[in-house]
Structure formats: structure tokens, C-alpha cells
Write a protein that holds these residues in place. Structure first.
Motif, mmCIF file in Angstrom:
data_model
loop_
_atom_site.group_PDB
_atom_site.id
_atom_site.type_symbol
_atom_site.label_atom_id
_atom_site.label_comp_id
_atom_site.label_asym_id
_atom_site.label_seq_id
_atom_site.Cartn_x
_atom_site.Cartn_y
_atom_site.Cartn_z
ATOM 1 N N LEU A 1 0.819 -1.216 0.000
ATOM 2 C CA LEU A 1 0.000 0.000 0.000
ATOM 3 C C LEU A 1 0.855 1.269 0.000
ATOM 4 O O LEU A 1 0.329 2.370 -0.101
ATOM 5 N N ASP B 1 -13.685 3.076 0.455
ATOM 6 C CA ASP B 1 -13.588 4.401 -0.139
ATOM 7 C C ASP B 1 -13.345 5.378 1.002
ATOM 8 O O ASP B 1 -14.300 5.870 1.602
ATOM 9 N N SER C 1 -5.293 -6.902 1.336
ATOM 10 C CA SER C 1 -5.133 -5.703 0.513
ATOM 11 C C SER C 1 -6.392 -5.495 -0.332
ATOM 12 O O SER C 1 -6.793 -4.353 -0.590
ATOM 13 N N GLN C 2 -7.082 -6.584 -0.711
ATOM 14 C CA GLN C 2 -8.360 -6.421 -1.426
ATOM 15 C C GLN C 2 -9.392 -5.738 -0.520
ATOM 16 O O GLN C 2 -10.130 -4.865 -0.950
ATOM 17 N N ARG D 1 -8.425 -2.035 -0.216
ATOM 18 C CA ARG D 1 -8.680 -1.275 -1.452
ATOM 19 C C ARG D 1 -10.176 -1.119 -1.725
ATOM 20 O O ARG D 1 -10.584 -0.226 -2.458
#
Ligand code: DC
Length: 236
Positions: free
Chosen positions: A31, A230, A223-224, A227
Motif C-alpha cells: 500500500l 472508499d 489488501s483487497q 482497497r
């Protein structure tokens, strides 16, 4: 996300040996975030306490020692990509901190409210600017209850003990599986049963059981999740 921060804070809590350090470090690298291994702070205290002959059950003396270490800035931490470096008055004490003995001592020292209070601001300052992946036991519950994304990373005691045996074998230490399993279970008990900031999942933390996941799979999953957030639409 809080109005003071422009980048998120990710909290990863969980029991000893669940793979938090490696996963948190890799996630931070993915990230472009900083990584903070809060266990190193408690391990450093346990190491200094032992050097100075302070007992792990002496809450008052440990609290004072922790305060003194923070105020004097005697400890310096480098939470880098290849592992955490800890310097005491400029000397590198990192090689002494990852042993099982220091792990148990850190667990005992960290059970005292005096110690946890002394290290709270230090940890919060490290997260001031955001863009940080924190790894510990009480990050999502106490240190950053408003962390933007929270994970509770766990694995069965057997799997955690197996991983620990392999890690120690790589360092040239020969340990038995049963002894290691006992240590893992002892630390789970100490960390979860203490009265102050016990290890427990924050209500809003996603549980990830890594028992049958590789490190790559675990990092990818996390990490999914991160991500998918928002952050810009969060309330100030
Ligand atoms: O993550 P670790 O194994 O390096 O942590 C060592 C000990 O420090 C752990 O058994 C409990 C304590 N600890 C804690 O109480 N709170 C944290 N945020 C991190 C570690």
C-alpha cells in the motif's frame, strides 16, 4: 477517516504466531504505508527491565521504567521492510528481542495498566499522519478504536506452533513442537485473560483465519479488503 488524518490507519490484531508481523509488513509495502510493530515496544521494555533487575510483576517500577524510556527517548524504533530494529541508547538490541523468553516477559510486563498507559501516546503519535499499518493486540480496541480498517488475524494454536518451530529452526534453534505449543497457549492465555486491554477482536474487525492460507494469500485478501474501502467518503 478522522479530520486530522489524510491517510488511513489499518489495525491488525491477533494472537502470537498468527503471522501478523510478516503480513503487516507486506501489506504496508503493497500500500506504500509505514509499518509499526507495537510488540517491539513491549519486548524492548521487557529486555531493559531484565537488564535492570525489575521484576515482571512489579507494576509500579515497570510503569516508571516505561515512562522514563519514553521521556528520555532512549529507545528508537525502525520499523523497516526487513524487520524491526530497536536501539537502546544507540546500541542495536534487536537480536535479543525475538526470543521466546523475551516474548513471555513482554506478555507479563504488558499486562500492567501503568505500562500500557506509558506507551499509549507513543503509539498514537506514530499513527498521527496516517498511512500506517499497525500490528499488535489492542490496536483496534484501545490504541486506535477509530482505525479505518481493522483485521483480527488468527490461526489454530497447532499451526502457529508449527510456524514458530520452523522460524526458530531457521535461526539455528532446536525446539520441540510440544514445548512450543505450550508456549503459544500460555501466551494466548496471558494476553487474552489480562484485565487491561486484553487481546480480543474489535466488534468491527474482519476475522481472517490464516491456518490454511499462505502469506501471499493472506496479504492479497487483506489488501483487497483495504482497497475496497472508499476512504474519501468517510465522515470527518
Ligand atoms: O507481537 P509480539 O509477540 O512481539 O508481542 C509480544 C508481547 O507484547 C505480547 O505477548 C503481548 C504484548 N503486546 C501487547 O500487549 N500489546 C500490543 N499491542 C503488542 C504486544
Amino acid at each position: 477517516m478522522s479530520s486530522e488524518r489524510t491517510r488511513p490507519i489499518i489495525a491488525i490484531d491477533g494472537p502470537a504466531g498468527a503471522g501478523k508481523s510478516i503480513v503487516a509488513r507486506r501489506l504496508a509495502a503493497d500500500l506504500g504505508f509505514t509499518f509499526v510493530d507495537t510488540g517491539a515496544i513491549y519486548r524492548a521494555l521487557a529486555f531493559v527491565a531484565r537488564q535492570r533487575g525489575v521484576a515482571t510483576d512489579d507494576a509500579g517500577a515497570l510503569g516508571k521504567l516505561a515512562q522514563e524510556l519514553v521521556a528520555s527517548r532512549s529507545l528508537r524504533f525502525e520499523f523497516g521492510g526487513t524487520g524491526t530494529k530497536v536501539y537502546l541508547d544507540g546500541g542495536d538490541i534487536s537480536p535479543h528481542l525475538r526470543t521466546s523468553d523475551v516474548g513471555i516477559a513482554a506478555s507479563l510486563c504488558s499486562a500492567h495498566a501503568e505500562v500500557r498507559d506509558a506507551f499509549l501516546d507513543l503509539q498514537r503519535e506514530l499513527g498521527d499522519a496516517g498511512g500506517v499499518v499497525f500490528e499488535g493486540r489492542d490496536i483496534g480496541t484501545v490504541v486506535f478504536p477509530h482505525a479505518d480498517v481493522k483485521f483480527f488475524l488468527t490461526a489454530s494454536p497447532q499451526v502457529r506452533a508449527e510456524r514458530r518451530v520452523v522460524e526458530l529452526q531457521h535461526k539455528g534453534e532446536n525446539v520441540s513442537f510440544n514445548d512450543t505449543l505450550n508456549q503459544v497457549q500460555r501466551r494466548d492465555q496471558l494476553d487474552s485473560m489480562r484485565a487491561v486491554a486484553p487481546l480480543r477482536r474489535a466488534k468491527d474487525a474482519a476475522i481472517i483465519d490464516s491456518s490454511s492460507l499462505s502469506i501471499d494469500e493472506t496479504v492479497l485478501l487483506m489488501s483487497q479488503c483495504v482497497r475496497a474501502f472508499d476512504f474519501s467518503s468517510d465522515e470527518a
